[in-house]
Each structure stands twice: as structure tokens, then as C-alpha cells.
Design an enzyme around this catalytic site. Structure first.
Site, PDB file in Angstrom:
ATOM      1  N   LYS A   1      -0.686   6.191   8.166  1.00  0.00           N
ATOM      2  CA  LYS A   1       0.231   5.794   9.231  1.00  0.00           C
ATOM      3  C   LYS A   1       0.133   6.773  10.397  1.00  0.00           C
ATOM      4  O   LYS A   1       0.198   7.988  10.206  1.00  0.00           O
ATOM      5  CB  LYS A   1       1.680   5.760   8.708  1.00  0.00           C
ATOM      6  CG  LYS A   1       1.906   4.752   7.580  1.00  0.00           C
ATOM      7  CD  LYS A   1       1.697   3.328   8.019  1.00  0.00           C
ATOM      8  CE  LYS A   1       2.820   2.831   8.898  1.00  0.00           C
ATOM      9  NZ  LYS A   1       4.101   2.654   8.222  1.00  0.00           N
TER      10      LYS A   1
ATOM     11  N   ARG B   1       4.605 -12.547   1.659  1.00  0.00           N
ATOM     12  CA  ARG B   1       4.515 -11.678   0.483  1.00  0.00           C
ATOM     13  C   ARG B   1       5.732 -11.818  -0.440  1.00  0.00           C
ATOM     14  O   ARG B   1       5.596 -11.817  -1.660  1.00  0.00           O
ATOM     15  CB  ARG B   1       4.383 -10.216   0.930  1.00  0.00           C
ATOM     16  CG  ARG B   1       4.158  -9.251  -0.238  1.00  0.00           C
ATOM     17  CD  ARG B   1       4.522  -7.812   0.129  1.00  0.00           C
ATOM     18  NE  ARG B   1       3.807  -7.354   1.283  1.00  0.00           N
ATOM     19  CZ  ARG B   1       2.588  -6.826   1.268  1.00  0.00           C
ATOM     20  NH1 ARG B   1       1.955  -6.715   0.117  1.00  0.00           N
ATOM     21  NH2 ARG B   1       2.008  -6.423   2.385  1.00  0.00           N
TER      22      ARG B   1
ATOM     23  N   LYS C   1      -4.696  -1.220  10.735  1.00  0.00           N
ATOM     24  CA  LYS C   1      -3.471  -1.689  10.081  1.00  0.00           C
ATOM     25  C   LYS C   1      -2.644  -2.450  11.115  1.00  0.00           C
ATOM     26  O   LYS C   1      -1.885  -1.871  11.887  1.00  0.00           O
ATOM     27  CB  LYS C   1      -2.681  -0.515   9.499  1.00  0.00           C
ATOM     28  CG  LYS C   1      -1.513  -0.953   8.629  1.00  0.00           C
ATOM     29  CD  LYS C   1      -0.845   0.241   7.968  1.00  0.00           C
ATOM     30  CE  LYS C   1       0.297  -0.220   7.071  1.00  0.00           C
ATOM     31  NZ  LYS C   1       1.335  -0.962   7.810  1.00  0.00           N
TER      32      LYS C   1
ATOM     33  N   LEU D   1       0.826  -1.207   0.000  1.00  0.00           N
ATOM     34  CA  LEU D   1       0.000   0.000   0.000  1.00  0.00           C
ATOM     35  C   LEU D   1       0.860   1.256   0.000  1.00  0.00           C
ATOM     36  O   LEU D   1       1.917   1.302   0.635  1.00  0.00           O
ATOM     37  CB  LEU D   1      -0.903   0.020   1.237  1.00  0.00           C
ATOM     38  CG  LEU D   1      -1.964  -1.077   1.329  1.00  0.00           C
ATOM     39  CD1 LEU D   1      -2.704  -0.975   2.659  1.00  0.00           C
ATOM     40  CD2 LEU D   1      -2.939  -0.993   0.175  1.00  0.00           C
TER      41      LEU D   1
END
Length: 320
Positions: free
Chosen positions: A237, A60, A39, A7
Site C-alpha cells: 500500500k 466479493r 492495485k 490480500l
């Protein structure tokens, strides 16, 4: 089967408003439904189910190829080995976050300290290291957890919205985060971001921000992605939690194997809901790099970390 993208990050609410303008332009309307999700500060994983059975799990990696962690994923109690229900997809990739609860992290570090093993800096690092262990039984003892949140490849099922997809995951027995919200408009999204920035310490696990996704799947497909990130989702964030305090002493801890670790003793200070009295300096080179002396005022930080770190000296007081 479908690339795992990362992201784009935003660090201010103004960035979210600018992103919303781009989404509105693509949709031809400013009335957009979004999903907000916590998150989780953990490790992304891709779980592949065929005919309802878990057949593989991978990290990932580079987005296209990850590390095979199937054996260790199977030890996570909240991950179903077989999906529930009669109407199941032929194949589905469930993306989610592997993480460690704060108390499990503290217990793990207590055990490592007793055994003179290096401590994990934060639950994210502990989860990552645990998921990649070669010893399956040891991985099981680490008590990892999992939340499903995203869709990869899918054959034999269709979803019109992200909200519908999350509901279907729960029906199948895949755990999703209970604090995800359907927001009708960017104002509601900003409200959720502000709320969880204040309430993050009430959770039993670490979060470092919010994920915002366009709810409509057709709009997601229309907006597409860059080489690295989807255009229809963004991460907000949270700012790092910081505080200043004074160093009252620099002590050394000697482990059973003779390893010496310097520790700065601090005037107690509250940071991110925790009173901090000591901070590990890792090694003596770190003291020299910081130019640290007793009496100095220092900046400490907890940016999703249970173990705080000393960022820098903000004022020298001239002790030894």
C-alpha cells in the site's frame, strides 16, 4: 465456486523483503519470478463463464457468497459477454476489479452537485454504488470499467504461470492492465513499486498500491492460504498523500433543497498532483470535533481519493 480471498497488506518495502524470504523458504530458492500489478482502487468482482458465455457476476461479499450484479456487469463495455476463440474452458471464474475513471467520476459528481445529491467521496465508492444500482440503465450511464487479474475455479483449462493466465485472458477478450510486469527477483519488484508510487498520478484511474504475486501456479498451490489471505500474494500500500496549509475562511454552501454544507477555504496547496483550494467539512459537528477556526494550519490528505479530506488541526492560530 472457489472462495475469494483478500490480500494481506504491507506498508513498507522492508515488509516485502520479509515476505520474499518466506516465499524463498517455501520454494527452496531465492530466485523467484513475481508478477506486479497495479492495485486498482475499485470493487472486486467474480465473473463466471460457462462454455465461453458470461452466466453470472458477483461481488466479493464475505468471500464465499456475494451480491448478484450480473445485470450491471453486462452493461460494462469492456466486459465480453462471450469469450473469443475456439478453445474455451467448460467453466472459468475470472476475478477482477470494477472501477471508475477519474474524469467519469468528476462528471458524475458534477451532475450530483447540480441535482443537490450527496457527492461520492472517491471513485471506489462511486463504482461500488453504481454496480449495485437497481436501475440497469442508470448503471450503464455511470461508465464503469473492468480489469481481469485473477483466477477462481476452472474446468477444461490449465495454466502453469500467472503470466500465462493474463495472456490467455487477453486472447479471450478480457481486458487486463497493460502495466502488469513479469519480475525476475524481488529487486525488480521493489523497483516497480517505487516507480508507480511516483507515477501514479499519470494514470487515468486511481491506484492505492501494488499487488505482488508468485508467478508459478504450482508454487502458489504449494504455499496455500490462511483463512483470509493467500500466502503467495501480497499488497504493497502506498503512503497517503498529505500536505499542510492554512484555513483562510469557513463558508457555507446552500443547495437547491436547502441543505447547508460548511466548506473550509484554504491557502492553495499542491497534494498528489492537484492544487487544493477548498475542502468539504460535511457538517457543523465536524467543525466542533476538529476544533477548527479560521487561521488554523491543517493537515489534508488524498489517500486514493479525488476529493481531499481534512484530517486534523496541526496548529491553532486563534481566529474566529
Amino acid at each position: 465456486r472457489r472462495k475469494m480471498l483478500s490480500l494481506d497488506n504491507s506498508y513498507a518495502l522492508e515488509d516485502l523483503l520479509q515476505w520474499h524470504e518466506r516465499v524463498s523458504k517455501a520454494a527452496g530458492s531465492s530466485h523467484i519470478e513475481y508478477i506486479t500489478e497495479l492495485k486498482i482502487d475499485g470493487l472486486s468482482a467474480n465473473l463466471t463463464y460457462e462454455a465461453g458465455r458470461l452466466v453470472s457476476a458477483a461481488t466479493r461479499g464475505d468471500g464465499q457468497t456475494g451480491e448478484d450484479v450480473t445485470a450491471n456487469i453486462q452493461t460494462i463495455r469492456c466486459v465480453p459477454l462471450v469469450l473469443l476463440g475456439d478453445t474455451l474452458p467448460e467453466l472459468i471464474e475470472v476475478r477482477g476489479e470494477v472501477y471508475m475513471e477519474k474524469e467519469d467520476f468528476r462528471q458524475l459528481n458534477r451532475q450530483r452537485r447540480e441535482q443537490d445529491e450527496p457527492l461520492f467521496a472517491n471513485p471506489r465508492n462511486a463504482a461500488s454504488g453504481s454496480l449495485k444500482l437497481l436501475d440497469r440503465q442508470e448503471a450503464a450511464r455511470r461508465r464503469l470499467s473492468f480489469f481481469g487479474h485473477s483466477l477462481g475455479e476452472c474446468a477444461g483449462c490449465r495454466f502453469s504461470t500467472q503470466w500465462e493466465f493474463l495472456g490467455r485472458l487477453r486472447q479471450w477478450g478480457v481486458r487486463t492492465n497493460p502495466h502488469s510486469r513479469l519480475c525476475r527477483g524481488i529487486e525488480a519488484v521493489i523497483g516497480e513499486c517505487r516507480r508507480w508510487q511516483q507515477e501514479r498520478d499519470s494514470l487515468s484511474y486511481e491506484i492505492d498500491g501494488m499487488v505482488v504475486k508468485v508467478n508459478r501456479m504450482d508454487l502458489q498451490q504449494e504455499m496455500g492460504s490462511t483463512l483470509k489471505s493467500p500466502r503467495w500474494a501480497v499488497a504493497y500500500k502506498f503512503p497517503a498523500r498529505q500536505a499542510t496549509t492554512a484555513v483562510t475562511a469557513i463558508n457555507v454552501n446552500v443547495g437547491r433543497t436547502g441543505v447547508i454544507t460548511p466548506v473550509a477555504q484554504l491557502e492553495p496547496v499542491e497534494c498528489g498532483g492537484v492544487v487544493i483550494k477548498n475542502v468539504t467539512l460535511h457538517n457543523f459537528d465536524e467543525i466542533g470535533r476538529l476544533g477548527l477556526r479560521v487561521g488554523d494550519r491543517v493537515l489534508i490528505e488524498r489517500a486514493g481519493d479525488v476529493i481531499p479530506k481534512l484530517v486534523k488541526v496541526v496548529e491553532h492560530k486563534g481566529g474566529r
